[in-house]
Structures are given as C-alpha cells and as structure tokens.
Design a protein around this motif. Structure first.
Motif, PDB file in Angstrom:
ATOM      1  N   LEU A  27       1.227   7.660   9.600  1.00 39.69           N
ATOM      2  CA  LEU A  27       1.348   8.886   8.798  1.00 39.69           C
ATOM      3  C   LEU A  27       2.692   8.993   8.094  1.00 39.69           C
ATOM      4  CD1 LEU A  27      -0.293  11.499  11.205  1.00 39.69           C
ATOM      5  CD2 LEU A  27      -1.319  10.390   9.225  1.00 39.69           C
ATOM      6  N   ASP A  28       3.323   7.858   7.894  1.00 39.48           N
ATOM      7  CA  ASP A  28       4.642   7.845   7.245  1.00 39.48           C
ATOM      8  C   ASP A  28       5.613   8.806   7.940  1.00 39.48           C
ATOM      9  OD1 ASP A  28       3.497   6.073   5.485  1.00 39.48           O
ATOM     10  OD2 ASP A  28       3.211   7.532   3.880  1.00 39.48           O
ATOM     11  N   ASN A  29       5.483   8.845   9.269  1.00 35.78           N
ATOM     12  CA  ASN A  29       6.359   9.642  10.137  1.00 35.78           C
ATOM     13  C   ASN A  29       6.166  11.151  10.008  1.00 35.78           C
ATOM     14  OD1 ASN A  29       7.655   7.381  11.331  1.00 35.78           O
ATOM     15  ND2 ASN A  29       8.920   7.170   9.486  1.00 35.78           N
ATOM     16  N   HIS A  30       5.086  11.599   9.372  1.00 37.50           N
ATOM     17  CA  HIS A  30       4.762  13.023   9.386  1.00 37.50           C
ATOM     18  C   HIS A  30       4.165  13.381  10.744  1.00 37.50           C
ATOM     19  CE1 HIS A  30       5.636  13.810   5.191  1.00 37.50           C
ATOM     20  NE2 HIS A  30       4.899  12.771   4.831  1.00 37.50           N
ATOM     21  N   CYS A  56       1.116  18.823   4.421  1.00 42.02           N
ATOM     22  CA  CYS A  56      -0.240  18.472   4.823  1.00 42.02           C
ATOM     23  C   CYS A  56      -0.639  17.129   4.213  1.00 42.02           C
ATOM     24  CB  CYS A  56      -1.227  19.551   4.387  1.00 42.02           C
ATOM     25  SG  CYS A  56      -0.994  21.140   5.195  1.00 42.02           S
ATOM     26  N   PRO A  57      -0.681  16.051   5.009  1.00 43.79           N
ATOM     27  CA  PRO A  57      -1.118  14.756   4.480  1.00 43.79           C
ATOM     28  C   PRO A  57      -2.625  14.733   4.211  1.00 43.79           C
ATOM     29  CG  PRO A  57       0.250  14.484   6.449  1.00 43.79           C
ATOM     30  CD  PRO A  57      -0.134  15.927   6.366  1.00 43.79           C
ATOM     31  N   ILE A  58      -3.014  13.956   3.205  1.00 46.28           N
ATOM     32  CA  ILE A  58      -4.422  13.701   2.886  1.00 46.28           C
ATOM     33  C   ILE A  58      -4.675  12.214   3.072  1.00 46.28           C
ATOM     34  CG2 ILE A  58      -6.234  13.823   1.140  1.00 46.28           C
ATOM     35  CD1 ILE A  58      -4.621  16.033  -0.232  1.00 46.28           C
ATOM     36  N   LEU A  59      -5.662  11.886   3.914  1.00 45.16           N
ATOM     37  CA  LEU A  59      -5.972  10.499   4.231  1.00 45.16           C
ATOM     38  C   LEU A  59      -7.347  10.121   3.695  1.00 45.16           C
ATOM     39  CD1 LEU A  59      -4.948  10.507   8.007  1.00 45.16           C
ATOM     40  CD2 LEU A  59      -3.482  10.023   6.044  1.00 45.16           C
ATOM     41  N   ASP A  60      -7.455   8.927   3.165  1.00 46.65           N
ATOM     42  CA  ASP A  60      -8.749   8.328   2.850  1.00 46.65           C
ATOM     43  C   ASP A  60      -9.122   7.446   4.033  1.00 46.65           C
ATOM     44  OD1 ASP A  60     -10.895   6.740   1.993  1.00 46.65           O
ATOM     45  OD2 ASP A  60     -10.115   6.498  -0.031  1.00 46.65           O
ATOM     46  N   VAL A  61     -10.181   7.831   4.758  1.00 42.48           N
ATOM     47  CA  VAL A  61     -10.591   7.098   5.953  1.00 42.48           C
ATOM     48  C   VAL A  61     -11.974   6.471   5.754  1.00 42.48           C
ATOM     49  CG1 VAL A  61      -9.172   8.474   7.513  1.00 42.48           C
ATOM     50  CG2 VAL A  61     -11.524   9.202   7.034  1.00 42.48           C
ATOM     51  N   THR A  62     -12.317   6.222   4.501  1.00 44.71           N
ATOM     52  CA  THR A  62     -13.601   5.579   4.207  1.00 44.71           C
ATOM     53  C   THR A  62     -13.715   4.250   4.934  1.00 44.71           C
ATOM     54  OG1 THR A  62     -13.519   6.618   2.004  1.00 44.71           O
ATOM     55  CG2 THR A  62     -15.128   4.847   2.340  1.00 44.71           C
ATOM     56  N   ASP A  63     -12.635   3.475   4.905  1.00 50.74           N
ATOM     57  CA  ASP A  63     -12.535   2.247   5.692  1.00 50.74           C
ATOM     58  C   ASP A  63     -11.622   2.546   6.869  1.00 50.74           C
ATOM     59  OD1 ASP A  63     -12.129  -0.205   6.834  1.00 50.74           O
ATOM     60  OD2 ASP A  63     -11.283  -1.164   5.043  1.00 50.74           O
ATOM     61  N   PRO A  64     -12.167   2.790   8.052  1.00 59.09           N
ATOM     62  CA  PRO A  64     -11.325   3.198   9.180  1.00 59.09           C
ATOM     63  C   PRO A  64     -10.370   2.116   9.656  1.00 59.09           C
ATOM     64  CG  PRO A  64     -13.577   2.812   9.901  1.00 59.09           C
ATOM     65  CD  PRO A  64     -13.596   2.747   8.403  1.00 59.09           C
ATOM     66  N   GLU A  65     -10.617   0.873   9.243  1.00 61.30           N
ATOM     67  CA  GLU A  65      -9.685  -0.198   9.591  1.00 61.30           C
ATOM     68  C   GLU A  65      -8.442  -0.152   8.721  1.00 61.30           C
ATOM     69  OE1 GLU A  65     -11.361  -4.079   9.670  1.00 61.30           O
ATOM     70  OE2 GLU A  65     -13.232  -3.441  10.617  1.00 61.30           O
ATOM     71  N   ASN A  66      -8.551   0.493   7.577  1.00 64.48           N
ATOM     72  CA  ASN A  66      -7.448   0.509   6.612  1.00 64.48           C
ATOM     73  C   ASN A  66      -7.297   1.924   6.057  1.00 64.48           C
ATOM     74  OD1 ASN A  66      -6.811  -2.519   6.333  1.00 64.48           O
ATOM     75  ND2 ASN A  66      -9.020  -2.456   5.995  1.00 64.48           N
ATOM     76  N   ILE A  67      -6.755   2.817   6.883  1.00 68.02           N
ATOM     77  CA  ILE A  67      -6.531   4.190   6.453  1.00 68.02           C
ATOM     78  C   ILE A  67      -5.481   4.206   5.344  1.00 68.02           C
ATOM     79  CG2 ILE A  67      -5.737   6.466   7.198  1.00 68.02           C
ATOM     80  CD1 ILE A  67      -6.674   5.770  10.005  1.00 68.02           C
ATOM     81  N   ILE A  70      -3.221   9.196   0.870  1.00 68.15           N
ATOM     82  CA  ILE A  70      -3.381   9.498  -0.548  1.00 68.15           C
ATOM     83  C   ILE A  70      -2.150  10.219  -1.079  1.00 68.15           C
ATOM     84  CG2 ILE A  70      -4.753  10.745  -2.257  1.00 68.15           C
ATOM     85  CD1 ILE A  70      -6.172   8.339  -1.070  1.00 68.15           C
ATOM     86  N   LYS A  71      -1.763  11.280  -0.388  1.00 70.22           N
ATOM     87  CA  LYS A  71      -0.629  12.091  -0.809  1.00 70.22           C
ATOM     88  C   LYS A  71      -0.380  13.137   0.266  1.00 70.22           C
ATOM     89  CE  LYS A  71      -1.300  15.215  -3.993  1.00 70.22           C
ATOM     90  NZ  LYS A  71      -1.688  15.905  -5.238  1.00 70.22           N
ATOM     91  N   THR A  72       0.631  13.942   0.057  1.00 71.06           N
ATOM     92  CA  THR A  72       0.831  15.153   0.844  1.00 71.06           C
ATOM     93  C   THR A  72       0.858  16.340  -0.111  1.00 71.06           C
ATOM     94  OG1 THR A  72       3.239  15.044   0.749  1.00 71.06           O
ATOM     95  CG2 THR A  72       2.164  13.915   2.586  1.00 71.06           C
ATOM     96  N   PHE A  73       0.487  17.501   0.415  1.00 65.71           N
ATOM     97  CA  PHE A  73       0.623  18.708  -0.398  1.00 65.71           C
ATOM     98  C   PHE A  73       1.120  19.846   0.478  1.00 65.71           C
ATOM     99  CE2 PHE A  73      -3.392  19.730   1.489  1.00 65.71           C
ATOM    100  CZ  PHE A  73      -3.569  21.100   1.362  1.00 65.71           C
ATOM    101  N   MET A  74       1.683  20.869  -0.173  1.00 63.34           N
ATOM    102  CA  MET A  74       2.203  22.034   0.530  1.00 63.34           C
ATOM    103  C   MET A  74       1.396  23.250   0.113  1.00 63.34           C
ATOM    104  SD  MET A  74       6.329  21.547   0.551  1.00 63.34           S
ATOM    105  CE  MET A  74       7.091  20.118   1.338  1.00 63.34           C
ATOM    106  N   PRO A  75       0.739  23.908   1.079  1.00 59.61           N
ATOM    107  CA  PRO A  75      -0.088  25.064   0.727  1.00 59.61           C
ATOM    108  C   PRO A  75       0.681  26.245   0.152  1.00 59.61           C
ATOM    109  CG  PRO A  75      -0.727  24.176   2.848  1.00 59.61           C
ATOM    110  CD  PRO A  75       0.550  23.508   2.464  1.00 59.61           C
ATOM    111  N   VAL A  76       1.986  26.361   0.453  1.00 57.45           N
ATOM    112  CA  VAL A  76       2.793  27.457  -0.075  1.00 57.45           C
ATOM    113  C   VAL A  76       4.127  26.899  -0.561  1.00 57.45           C
ATOM    114  CG1 VAL A  76       1.737  29.170   1.442  1.00 57.45           C
ATOM    115  CG2 VAL A  76       3.818  28.012   2.162  1.00 57.45           C
TER     116      VAL A  76
END
Length: 455
Positions: A27-30, A56-67, A70-76
C-alpha cells in the motif's frame, strides 16, 4: 495461481494452514482500516479507508496476484479539516460513502488523549459517484451529523438503495446512536429516523454532564452505545450495541424504528481493556442465524504495568439463533483459534506480555445481497483476529463449529507508531471475500494480503 508468494523484506512468512498466499501489496506505506469492494464490468476495485488519516487508496484487484495502486484520494479538504479521520467506507449501487470523524476517540488507549482539546474536522458522511468512473470518485454530497470535531460516524451499513444506516454521534446523546439517512438525492442527504437506548439521552437527566469528545476509556466502552453497523435484513436491523449486547430494531417504518429483541452478553464476555464490548452483529445469508463478536484489543497499546496481571474475560465469537427476532438465543461458541505447533507463544492471550491481554476478534467478512461481487455463503465465517490472523470457520452445523484454515501474517517492518507501548506483531484488521474465492485481508502496520482456502 502462484503457489508461494514471497512477502518482501521478511525473514519469516507467517503461519498458514489449509490456505495459500496469492498476492501482497504494501500500500505504499499507507495505513488502512476498512475496505469496500466494487465491481465495474469485469474489473474489481477495493476502496480503502485510512486509519487515523485522510488518505483513501484505490486498488485494482482484478488480478489478485498483481494488485495495482490506482491512486489515493481525500474525501475532504485536509487544509480546512486538519484533524480529519476517514476510518470506514462502503460501496454499492455506484455510490461510494465514507465515514467522517475527528476527535479523541481511542486516543486514550494510545496515550495521546489531551483533555479539553478541540478538533477541526467534519463529522458525518461524504457521498461520491463511482458509477461513472470508478477510478476517480466524484463528490456528490455531505451529511453533517451536527456535532463537530467529535467521533462522528463510526461503522455504517449501506447495501444500496435509499438509506444509509449509521452508528453516529448526536447532539445531546452519550455515545453513538442509530441514525438513518435518506440519500435518494445524494447531493442533499437528510436524516429520517433515529433510535437510542433511554440512558443515552443525557439531556433527559437533571444535571447530567455530557462530553461529546470523551475518550474511549474502559468505563466508556462498557456502556450501551451503537458500535455497529446496524446490519439490515428484511427491514430488521441487527446491532452490536457495545455493553448492551445484541439489540434488534424493526425499521419497516424508518421514521419510527422500535426495539423488538435484546440479548445481553455482558459481563460474562468482554475484558476490561477490550474494545467494543459487542462489536459486530452479522446475520448469515439464507439462515436464521447471526454471528456476534466481542472485540479484543491490539496488544501494541498494552503494557504489563497497565494489565497488572488482571484476569481477562473471553472476547469471543458467538452463534445466535434469530428465527424469532424477538427472542434471540445464544446457541454455540466459536472455538479458540488454533495455535501453530511452532508458534513462539503458548497461546494468543500471552503474546509478548507477562500478563494476559484482551485477546479477541475484530472484523468479519460481511456478505450483502445487493453486492454480488462478494461471496454469499452462509456456511462459512471469515474473521480477522487482532493477533491470531485470518480464521476460516465451517458453520454448516451451528452447534458444532469447526475451524478449517488460518493465516497469521509475519511481524511487520513498518516504523513503530508514536505512543505504542506493547509488542510489535502482525495485527489483522478487516477482510473481504469476493465471488471468485479470493480473501483480501488488511493489517494494522503492513499491507494487504490475498489468500485462498484449500478446503
């Protein structure tokens, strides 16, 4: 599928039985706390709520072997809300909803409580569109709970549709109560119903003082307040109500919820220094059964001096018959998690401590019938224990519950958090099982692991 994933920078790969590792991402240390899954076409996404932070990180887990991150975003806006925390998150019907809170919360356990401190942050929920572009959540609306700079919203339930069911602070009430929010217009959400225990209504007592930003001390935690989520099935809400136990509320009329069932679980269960005394109430898919948990606590915030050798109650997982919601009945207990033969501790109560600690479960996989991308089995229960890792149970016979698989992650390599007094060890927090059989498990100081059962 890869048979053996090597976790980077680890001398030890953890302890495993009847499972295999599929993937891992740091999670890039998040640091994250809760996850929400969403499927968009043939792509699977996980949205992560940051623990004690705004990212808040967003992950693409379509291929669970290679998560893929995608990016992070801040709700506020972090500048306007420097004390903001976004601890919980849900996704359904093309909407992403985040819980917003600020305040002391569990700071007392970490030794960070500052009496009289004021906090700057929103309290409520933020709503985003992910139907249009799941990789770029678009802000739609914000609901304000009316009690600023406090613990705000904790756990909440959203299975799509019109209503969001919150565990939430409320002006004049002690501890979080049950509040129902109508989001038919997500840009202008409104509260339509609420329910509480009579003793929570502090303003109904002469001379009673109320601190909406009180820390979660042991004395506070043993009171009756909604930890949640209020898990709703067939217009019945099943609530983990901390010291009050299991509370069952009829919400056929959301404007007037009313109590129909109650099962106390204290003081028999739950240790003094444990977390939410009744944490989760999860009705099993297709069955008149409910699984309830008494939360343990992270040993990282414990010390031998604090525990002082005190006895610890059993913080456990319970099987409850809800065939008659007005008469919920405890019928069985889940077994103590199996201790690996080569484990360095004799059990999970004595782990790096001279005194027994408040060992116990945390989050369960929560199937919801409007989220078909989640596994919907009613004969299996998946639980993240704080220090016993991921545990998988066969509950096909509710009276004879069998543990069938586990994975205990290795000691993390993350920097020791500020205020930590106890031992550093693998701590599992939340889990999601998708319709492909992949088990996503996040950790307190590490990353996200992907597992599959071999049984």
């Amino acid at each position: 599928m890869k048979a053996n994933i090597v976790i980077p920078n680890r001398d030890h790969q953890g302890y495993i039985k009847n499972m295999h590792l599929v993937g891992f991402h740091d999670l890039d240390n998040h640091r994250i706390f809760q996850m929400a899954m969403h499927r968009f076409g043939d792509k699977y996404y996980i949205y992560c709520a940051g623990r004690g932070c705004q990212v808040c990180p967003i992950l693409d887990v379509t291929d669970p072997e290679n998560i893929k991150m995608i990016k992070t975003f801040m709700p506020v806006d972090p500048v306007e809300n420097p004390d903001q925390s976004v601890g919980k998150i849900q996704a359904a019907d093309g909407l992403l909803i985040t819980a917003l809170k600020a305040g002391n919360g569990a700071a007392l356990a970490r030794g960070e409580y500052i009496e009289g401190r004021t906090f700057s942050g929103k309290s409520g929920i933020a709503i985003f569109d992910i139907k249009t572009d799941p990789e770029n959540p678009r802000f739609l609306g914000y609901w304000d709970d009316g009690v600023h700079g406090t613990n705000g919203v904790h756990r909440f339930f959203y299975n799509g549709g019109r209503y969001v069911h919150l565990s939430c602070d409320c002006l004049g009430f002690e501890g979080m109560i049950y509040r129902i929010i109508d989001i038919i217009d997500p840009e202008n959400p409104v509260e339509v119903g609420r329910w509480w225990l009579p003793e929570q209504f502090a303003d109904g007592y002469i001379g009673r003082k109320l601190d909406h930003n009180a820390p979660h001390s042991p004395e506070y935690m043993k009171k009756g307040w909604l930890h949640g989520p209020a898990f709703v099935r067939d217009d019945i809400a099943y609530c983990g109500y901390c010291g009050a136990g299991l509370v069952i509320v009829d919400v056929h009329d959301v404007k007037r919820p009313h109590l129909i069932g109650h099962l106390p679980l204290q003081p028999t269960f739950s240790s003094y220094y444990a977390g939410a005394k009744t944490h989760t109430a999860l009705p099993l898919p297709g069955r008149d059964l409910l699984v309830a948990t008494n939360e343990g606590e992270r040993f990282t915030w414990m010390s031998n001096e604090k525990l002082a050798g005190m006895p610890q109650a059993l913080n456990n997982i319970h099987m409850i018959d809800i065939s008659d919601p007005g008469n919920p009945t405890l019928i069985a207990e889940f077994p103590y998690p199996e201790v690996p033969a080569d484990f360095p501790y004799r059990n999970f109560n004595f782990m790096g401590l001279d005194s027994p600690g408040p060992f116990g479960p945390h989050n369960l996989h929560e199937p919801m019938d409007n989220k078909p991308w989640l596994e919907q089995r009613g004969d299996r229960v998946y639980c993240c224990y704080f220090h016993a890792g991921m545990r998988v149970y066969d509950v096909s016979d509710p009276y004879y519950i069998k543990e069938i698989a586990y994975y205990i992650p290795p000691k993390p390599v993350a920097e020791r958090p500020k205020g930590m007094k106890g031992p550093v060890m693998g701590i599992t927090e939340d889990c999601i099982v998708d319709d492909r059989g992949n088990i996503f498990m996040d950790t307190y100081l590490d990353g996200v692991y992907v597992l599959r059962c071999d049984v």
